[in-house]
Design an enzyme around this catalytic site. Structure first.
Site, PDB file in Angstrom:
ATOM      1  CE1 TYR A  82      -4.319   1.517  -4.200  1.00  0.00           C
ATOM      2  CE2 TYR A  82      -5.793   3.144  -5.169  1.00  0.00           C
ATOM      3  CZ  TYR A  82      -4.526   2.638  -4.986  1.00  0.00           C
ATOM      4  OH  TYR A  82      -3.447   3.254  -5.572  1.00  0.00           O
ATOM      5  CD  GLU A  83      -2.098   3.200  -0.508  1.00  0.00           C
ATOM      6  OE1 GLU A  83      -1.053   2.933   0.119  1.00  0.00           O
ATOM      7  OE2 GLU A  83      -2.339   4.332  -0.989  1.00  0.00           O
ATOM      8  CB  ALA A 110      -2.603  10.255 -12.533  1.00  0.00           C
ATOM      9  CG  MET A 208      -8.552   4.670  -8.333  1.00  0.00           C
ATOM     10  SD  MET A 208      -7.484   3.211  -8.475  1.00  0.00           S
ATOM     11  CE  MET A 208      -8.026   2.553 -10.073  1.00  0.00           C
ATOM     12  CG  HIS A 244      -0.008   2.133 -11.142  1.00  0.00           C
ATOM     13  ND1 HIS A 244      -0.757   3.254 -10.831  1.00  0.00           N
ATOM     14  CD2 HIS A 244       1.147   2.248 -10.419  1.00  0.00           C
ATOM     15  CE1 HIS A 244      -0.105   3.993  -9.943  1.00  0.00           C
ATOM     16  NE2 HIS A 244       1.049   3.416  -9.687  1.00  0.00           N
TER      17      HIS A 244
END
Length: 277
Positions: A82-83, A110, A208, A244
């Protein structure tokens, strides 16, 4: 080739050192790198082609040294699909670890649980994965020097390494479950409907990241084992919002258990090597 140049720089920065185990630390889990002895830290900016994380909780440096009796190369931070920078840098980093001597990759992350009985603070050994990212890091021309055009993902998550992790968890009285990890694109968290869909597809946790590293590692012949820190229940399975900051807090709270498990796991690799010799 960026991976070869990065590997050469790694070997240059730590003369005589050759890492056997690569480790990738996920969101809020970077503290394990502080336990590495004889540490040599190299910022990603000084390694050709390495990823530049833009997300809080990812320091962006490679730490070389010794942990649990093993020589390790620990990536303190990763990039995510997603970056928007693509997966080439991730691919370069994993291949550089291979060229620098690693034969095994330990992945941590995580994740949100899709099982209500497995709540925040629990650890989950990854037994398999679902790639829901809509992208594969091996897309494009194949680099035959690293692996085949069509690599098998059977036992992508090494069953023998996972069995060792289970044994070490039992010995240390660490509550470890196993499950399938689904990689979802982000950066938005999943909707309740998407959580229900992933459960139907057989996922036990969602995050993710992590899956692209596994694919690249298996393509170039690295053995892979992974452990997810459960930071929350999937949306719709628990009360309250998911964000987050919560992920970072929960990951940090469970980090000591993960660190204890990984050190025991690395020590267990030494024990197995001794039995073979």
């Amino acid at each position: 080739m960026p991976a070869a140049r990065a590997a050469a720089e790694i070997l240059h920065r730590a003369p005589g050192f050759r890492a056997r185990i690569g480790i990738v630390l996920g969101s809020g889990l970077g503290g394990l790198a502080d336990r590495i002895a004889d540490a040599v830290a190299i910022p990603y900016t000084e390694l050709d082609g390495f990823p530049m994380p833009s997300v809080e909780g990812h320091a962006g440096r490679l730490v070389l040294g010794h942990l649990g009796g093993q020589s390790v190369a620990c990536m303190q931070g990763r990039v995510h699909a997603y970056e928007g920078t693509g997966l080439d840098a991730l691919k370069t980093a994993i291949r550089a670890l291979k060229l620098a001597g690693c034969d095994t990759l330990v992945l941590t992350c995580a994740a949100g649980s899709l099982r209500v009985e497995v709540g925040p603070g629990r650890l989950m050994a990854i037994s398999d994965h679902l790639n829901m990212l809509g992208a594969n890091p091996l897309t494009g021309p194949n680099e035959d020097a690293f692996g085949p055009r069509f690599p098998s993902m059977t036992d992508a998550w090494d069953p023998d390494l996972r069995a060792l992790m289970r044994r070490k968890a039992l010995e240390q009285n660490i509550d470890l479950v196993e499950g399938v990890y689904a990689a979802y694109p982000g950066p938005s968290f999943e909707t309740p409907a998407e959580v229900r869909m992933l459960k139907v597809l057989g996922a036990d946790a969602v995050g993710m990241s992590t899956v692209p590293e596994c694919i690249v590692a298996r393509h170039c012949g690295l053995r892979v084992v992974g452990c997810a820190v459960i930071t929350n229940l999937g949306v719709g399975l628990g009360e309250g919002p998911v964000d987050h900051d919560q992920t970072l807090r929960a990951a940090s709270a469970a980090a000591s258990e993960l660190e204890r498990l990984l050190v025991g796991f690395l020590e267990g690799l030494n024990e197995e090597d001794g039995r073979r010799s």
